[in-house]
Enzyme design. Sequence first.
Site, short mmCIF file in Angstrom:
data_model
loop_
_atom_site.label_atom_id
_atom_site.label_comp_id
_atom_site.label_asym_id
_atom_site.label_seq_id
_atom_site.Cartn_x
_atom_site.Cartn_y
_atom_site.Cartn_z
N ARG A 89 0.79 -1.14 0.05
CA ARG A 89 0.17 0.16 -0.06
C ARG A 89 0.76 1.35 -0.03
O ARG A 89 0.23 2.48 0.08
CB ARG A 89 -0.87 0.18 1.29
CG ARG A 89 -2.45 -0.43 1.03
CD ARG A 89 -3.03 -0.49 2.19
NE ARG A 89 -4.50 -0.23 2.24
CZ ARG A 89 -5.34 -1.19 2.42
NH1 ARG A 89 -4.85 -2.37 2.51
NH2 ARG A 89 -6.51 -1.19 2.59
N ARG A 128 -21.72 -2.18 3.13
CA ARG A 128 -20.95 -3.36 3.67
C ARG A 128 -20.74 -3.31 5.22
O ARG A 128 -20.77 -4.03 6.15
CB ARG A 128 -19.33 -3.27 3.28
CG ARG A 128 -18.72 -4.54 3.73
CD ARG A 128 -17.33 -4.58 2.99
NE ARG A 128 -16.21 -3.75 3.27
CZ ARG A 128 -14.93 -3.68 3.08
NH1 ARG A 128 -14.64 -4.38 1.95
NH2 ARG A 128 -14.15 -3.00 3.38
N ARG A 146 -9.86 6.97 4.72
CA ARG A 146 -9.24 5.77 4.02
C ARG A 146 -8.82 5.95 2.68
O ARG A 146 -7.98 5.72 1.93
CB ARG A 146 -10.22 4.26 4.07
CG ARG A 146 -9.96 3.81 5.64
CD ARG A 146 -11.05 3.07 5.88
NE ARG A 146 -11.35 1.75 5.02
CZ ARG A 146 -12.43 1.07 4.94
NH1 ARG A 146 -13.33 1.51 5.44
NH2 ARG A 146 -12.37 -0.05 4.02
P1 ADP Z 1 -10.00 -1.92 2.52
O1 ADP Z 1 -9.28 -2.20 1.28
O2 ADP Z 1 -11.45 -2.35 2.32
O3 ADP Z 1 -9.85 -0.60 3.19
P2 ADP Z 1 -8.50 -3.84 4.09
O4 ADP Z 1 -9.25 -4.88 4.95
O5 ADP Z 1 -7.66 -4.22 3.11
O6 ADP Z 1 -9.60 -3.01 3.71
O7 ADP Z 1 -7.58 -2.74 5.20
C1 ADP Z 1 -8.39 -2.39 6.22
C2 ADP Z 1 -7.38 -1.33 7.21
O8 ADP Z 1 -6.13 -2.22 7.71
C3 ADP Z 1 -6.79 -0.24 6.33
O9 ADP Z 1 -7.62 0.82 6.30
C4 ADP Z 1 -5.56 -0.08 7.13
O10 ADP Z 1 -5.66 0.64 8.21
C5 ADP Z 1 -4.91 -1.64 7.51
N1 ADP Z 1 -4.03 -1.99 6.30
C6 ADP Z 1 -4.41 -3.03 5.59
N2 ADP Z 1 -3.52 -3.41 4.86
C7 ADP Z 1 -2.34 -2.45 5.18
C8 ADP Z 1 -1.23 -2.40 4.50
N3 ADP Z 1 -0.48 -3.18 3.55
N4 ADP Z 1 -0.37 -1.25 5.12
C9 ADP Z 1 -1.01 -0.54 6.18
N5 ADP Z 1 -2.08 -0.73 6.51
C10 ADP Z 1 -2.86 -1.69 6.09
#
Ligand code: ADP
Length: 193
Positions: A89, A128, A146
């Site tokens: 990310r 959701r 987000r």
């Molecule tokens: P979505 O893509 O629907 O936002 P995720 O389940 O992928 O949902 O992620 C939820 C939260 O988890 C993110 O908003 C972040 O806070 C954290 N997160 C997930 N993956 C990462 C990552 N690779 N780096 C940093 N934070 C992450």
Amino acid sequence: MLNLIIFGPPGAGKGTQSEKLISKYGLVHISTGDLLRAERNAGTELGNQANDFISRGELVPDAVVIGMVRNYMISKEGANGFIFDGFPRTIPQAEALDRMLEEFNTGISVVLGLEVEEDELVKRLMLRGQTSGRVDDQDESTIRNRFQEYLNKTLPLQGFYTAQGKYQGVMGMGEIDTIFSQLCAKIDSAQAS
Ligand code: ADP
């Protein structure tokens, strides 16, 4: 190995499409969102630290996420391939992933980008939130936060992977099966080349 990244903003349908890709191509799923929620539910130190960031709609620090992915990949040694969902990310996460895959003598095959407009994403996430129980799907300001994190920190990866010749975008609106067929076509042509 076939190693895919499924890329796109929150709510783009990465989880839905990942499930279908996993069963078609026999891949191991690495969803950092799922791994972080599992840590939180288990009440680990990592999970408790991450939860504060998640509930504010902020990214969890790179070092935490990278270490967690690394451990998970090692625990799945011998896999046919991985699908990375919600990871990387940030640019530092992408650079770390390239290094980790090199240790396994492999690399990213293709990056599949699901492209969806912001208003549609907010609608999907609010919907959701009614059933997911996820703290970060409940209110519009956390969801917009987000999305802002995505624009600032994650979207630059599109350029990073385009420069590597690996980014393939697909329109993420419409029928789930139509989107899936388009993703499969991108994977099949990447494998053929
Ligand atoms: P979505 O893509 O629907 O936002 P995720 O389940 O992928 O949902 O992620 C939820 C939260 O988890 C993110 O908003 C972040 O806070 C954290 N997160 C997930 N993956 C990462 C990552 N690779 N780096 C940093 N934070 C992450």
